[in-house]
Design a protein around this motif. Sequence first.
Motif, PDB file in Angstrom:
ATOM      1  N   ALA A 252       0.855  -1.180   0.000  1.00 44.27           N
ATOM      2  CA  ALA A 252       0.000   0.000   0.000  1.00 44.27           C
ATOM      3  C   ALA A 252       0.892   1.232   0.000  1.00 44.27           C
ATOM      4  N   SER A 253       0.774   2.042  -1.038  1.00 42.72           N
ATOM      5  CA  SER A 253       1.582   3.257  -1.152  1.00 42.72           C
ATOM      6  C   SER A 253       0.972   4.351  -0.283  1.00 42.72           C
ATOM      7  N   GLU A 254       1.804   4.877   0.605  1.00 38.94           N
ATOM      8  CA  GLU A 254       1.320   5.822   1.605  1.00 38.94           C
ATOM      9  C   GLU A 254       1.686   7.255   1.247  1.00 38.94           C
ATOM     10  N   VAL A 255       0.725   8.165   1.492  1.00 43.02           N
ATOM     11  CA  VAL A 255       0.967   9.596   1.353  1.00 43.02           C
ATOM     12  C   VAL A 255       0.670  10.264   2.691  1.00 43.02           C
ATOM     13  N   PHE A 256       1.164  11.494   2.836  1.00 36.98           N
ATOM     14  CA  PHE A 256       1.044  12.188   4.114  1.00 36.98           C
ATOM     15  C   PHE A 256       0.225  13.467   3.960  1.00 36.98           C
ATOM     16  N   SER A 257      -0.723  13.617   4.864  1.00 39.09           N
ATOM     17  CA  SER A 257      -1.636  14.751   4.797  1.00 39.09           C
ATOM     18  C   SER A 257      -0.974  16.055   5.218  1.00 39.09           C
ATOM     19  N   ASP A 258       0.008  15.975   6.118  1.00 40.18           N
ATOM     20  CA  ASP A 258       0.560  17.187   6.720  1.00 40.18           C
ATOM     21  C   ASP A 258       2.047  17.391   6.435  1.00 40.18           C
ATOM     22  N   ARG A 259       2.549  16.784   5.359  1.00 46.85           N
ATOM     23  CA  ARG A 259       3.972  16.920   5.019  1.00 46.85           C
ATOM     24  C   ARG A 259       4.120  17.471   3.605  1.00 46.85           C
ATOM     25  N   THR A 260       5.192  18.197   3.376  1.00 48.77           N
ATOM     26  CA  THR A 260       5.487  18.675   2.035  1.00 48.77           C
ATOM     27  C   THR A 260       6.433  17.702   1.339  1.00 48.77           C
ATOM     28  N   TYR A 261       6.469  17.793   0.005  1.00 50.88           N
ATOM     29  CA  TYR A 261       7.218  16.861  -0.821  1.00 50.88           C
ATOM     30  C   TYR A 261       8.284  17.570  -1.641  1.00 50.88           C
ATOM     31  N   GLN A 262       9.317  16.790  -1.995  1.00 47.57           N
ATOM     32  CA  GLN A 262      10.371  17.257  -2.880  1.00 47.57           C
ATOM     33  C   GLN A 262      10.124  16.737  -4.298  1.00 47.57           C
ATOM     34  N   SER A 263      10.859  17.290  -5.264  1.00 44.48           N
ATOM     35  CA  SER A 263      10.604  16.966  -6.668  1.00 44.48           C
ATOM     36  C   SER A 263      10.931  15.517  -7.027  1.00 44.48           C
ATOM     37  N   ASP A 264      11.699  14.815  -6.159  1.00 50.09           N
ATOM     38  CA  ASP A 264      11.964  13.392  -6.412  1.00 50.09           C
ATOM     39  C   ASP A 264      10.911  12.494  -5.767  1.00 50.09           C
ATOM     40  N   GLY A 265       9.869  13.105  -5.190  1.00 50.60           N
ATOM     41  CA  GLY A 265       8.797  12.336  -4.554  1.00 50.60           C
ATOM     42  C   GLY A 265       9.036  12.040  -3.094  1.00 50.60           C
ATOM     43  N   SER A 266      10.187  12.446  -2.554  1.00 52.53           N
ATOM     44  CA  SER A 266      10.480  12.195  -1.143  1.00 52.53           C
ATOM     45  C   SER A 266       9.839  13.259  -0.261  1.00 52.53           C
ATOM     46  N   LEU A 267       9.711  12.944   1.026  1.00 52.06           N
ATOM     47  CA  LEU A 267       9.209  13.920   1.982  1.00 52.06           C
ATOM     48  C   LEU A 267      10.293  14.934   2.299  1.00 52.06           C
ATOM     49  N   THR A 268       9.899  16.180   2.524  1.00 51.84           N
ATOM     50  CA  THR A 268      10.848  17.199   2.966  1.00 51.84           C
ATOM     51  C   THR A 268      11.340  16.837   4.363  1.00 51.84           C
ATOM     52  N   SER A 269      12.637  16.892   4.575  1.00 59.68           N
ATOM     53  CA  SER A 269      13.199  16.573   5.882  1.00 59.68           C
ATOM     54  C   SER A 269      12.620  17.491   6.952  1.00 59.68           C
ATOM     55  N   ARG A 270      12.343  16.907   8.117  1.00 64.52           N
ATOM     56  CA  ARG A 270      11.824  17.701   9.225  1.00 64.52           C
ATOM     57  C   ARG A 270      12.846  18.742   9.711  1.00 64.52           C
ATOM     58  N   ARG A 271      14.082  18.600   9.295  1.00 66.75           N
ATOM     59  CA  ARG A 271      15.091  19.586   9.677  1.00 66.75           C
ATOM     60  C   ARG A 271      14.970  20.876   8.864  1.00 66.75           C
ATOM     61  N   LEU A 272      14.197  20.828   7.784  1.00 67.89           N
ATOM     62  CA  LEU A 272      14.075  21.976   6.894  1.00 67.89           C
ATOM     63  C   LEU A 272      12.770  22.739   7.145  1.00 67.89           C
ATOM     64  N   GLN A 273      12.786  23.986   6.773  1.00 67.85           N
ATOM     65  CA  GLN A 273      11.610  24.836   6.941  1.00 67.85           C
ATOM     66  C   GLN A 273      10.476  24.344   6.043  1.00 67.85           C
ATOM     67  N   ASP A 274       9.256  24.467   6.520  1.00 64.98           N
ATOM     68  CA  ASP A 274       8.051  24.098   5.763  1.00 64.98           C
ATOM     69  C   ASP A 274       7.960  22.596   5.482  1.00 64.98           C
ATOM     70  N   ALA A 275       8.591  21.781   6.326  1.00 64.73           N
ATOM     71  CA  ALA A 275       8.461  20.327   6.172  1.00 64.73           C
ATOM     72  C   ALA A 275       7.066  19.866   6.561  1.00 64.73           C
ATOM     73  N   VAL A 276       6.484  20.539   7.551  1.00 67.74           N
ATOM     74  CA  VAL A 276       5.158  20.187   8.047  1.00 67.74           C
ATOM     75  C   VAL A 276       4.160  21.274   7.645  1.00 67.74           C
ATOM     76  N   ILE A 277       3.021  20.845   7.127  1.00 69.14           N
ATOM     77  CA  ILE A 277       1.965  21.784   6.740  1.00 69.14           C
ATOM     78  C   ILE A 277       1.090  22.044   7.959  1.00 69.14           C
ATOM     79  N   THR A 278       1.004  23.287   8.365  1.00 67.06           N
ATOM     80  CA  THR A 278       0.202  23.642   9.538  1.00 67.06           C
ATOM     81  C   THR A 278      -1.165  24.205   9.163  1.00 67.06           C
TER      82      THR A 278
END
Length: 253
Positions: free
Chosen positions: A162-188
């Motif tokens: 089952a391919s999982e997506v995240f409701s509150d995370r931003t994505y990078q152009s390679d399809g990976s999640l933005t690292s939590r160490r970076l700004q705007d990783a989590v959508i508020t």
Amino acid sequence: MKTVDLNCDLGESFGAYKLGRDEEILKYVTSANIACGFHAGDPATMRRTVRLALDNGVALGAHPGLQDLIGFGRRDMDISPDEAYDLVVYQLGALWGFVQAEGAKLQHVKAHGSLYNMAARNAGLAGAIAEAVYRVDPSLILFGLAGSELIAAGERVGLRTASEVFSDRTYQSDGSLTSRRLQDAVITDEDRSLAQVVRMVAEGKVLTQQQVDVAIRADTICVHGDGVRAVEFASRIRSKLSESGIEVRAFGG
């Protein structure tokens, strides 16, 4: 009609420490990822969470993580594929016992935190996790980040994935999640999250931080259960999906 599963990480209280609003959020999700004692959870919490999920008609899943209670399983550890295999078999076996005691059946396995993220990138770790799940029970579904090494490894060994997506995370152009160490990783902004979720399911696309659309497969949506407004947000996602003509149901049927 399009369908999608709504999953949540649960059973993450430990001893005298309570985390999350499991009883409330189980009214809105369709699959529960239950902590197995390494990154969070304990035997009593596992038993209670299994029963709560069954009482709410929610499918059961194991949520194995790194052996890191203090770091909540969110710190990378330099483990080998053999160690990853052992971690998953051990924790899966622990939860399986509680599920069997209730006369129920496990639906899926979803790795937690850093174990999940490392295996999304590392083919060796992904293969070890997939092999562990397959050898314990080949009928189990392996949840993994859409487009990741985990999904590829599961398919290679013959697991349903089952391919999982995240409701509150931003994505990078390679399809990976933005690292939590970076700004705007989590959508508020909840409205922004809801729009992203519906588009991922309905159109199979997500707008990345680089403002480029990338294709994405959304079989199951992760809703984090430890946020301040986690229950309210889960309710809004469920309502928004229904309003958009998308049926919410457990991936296993």
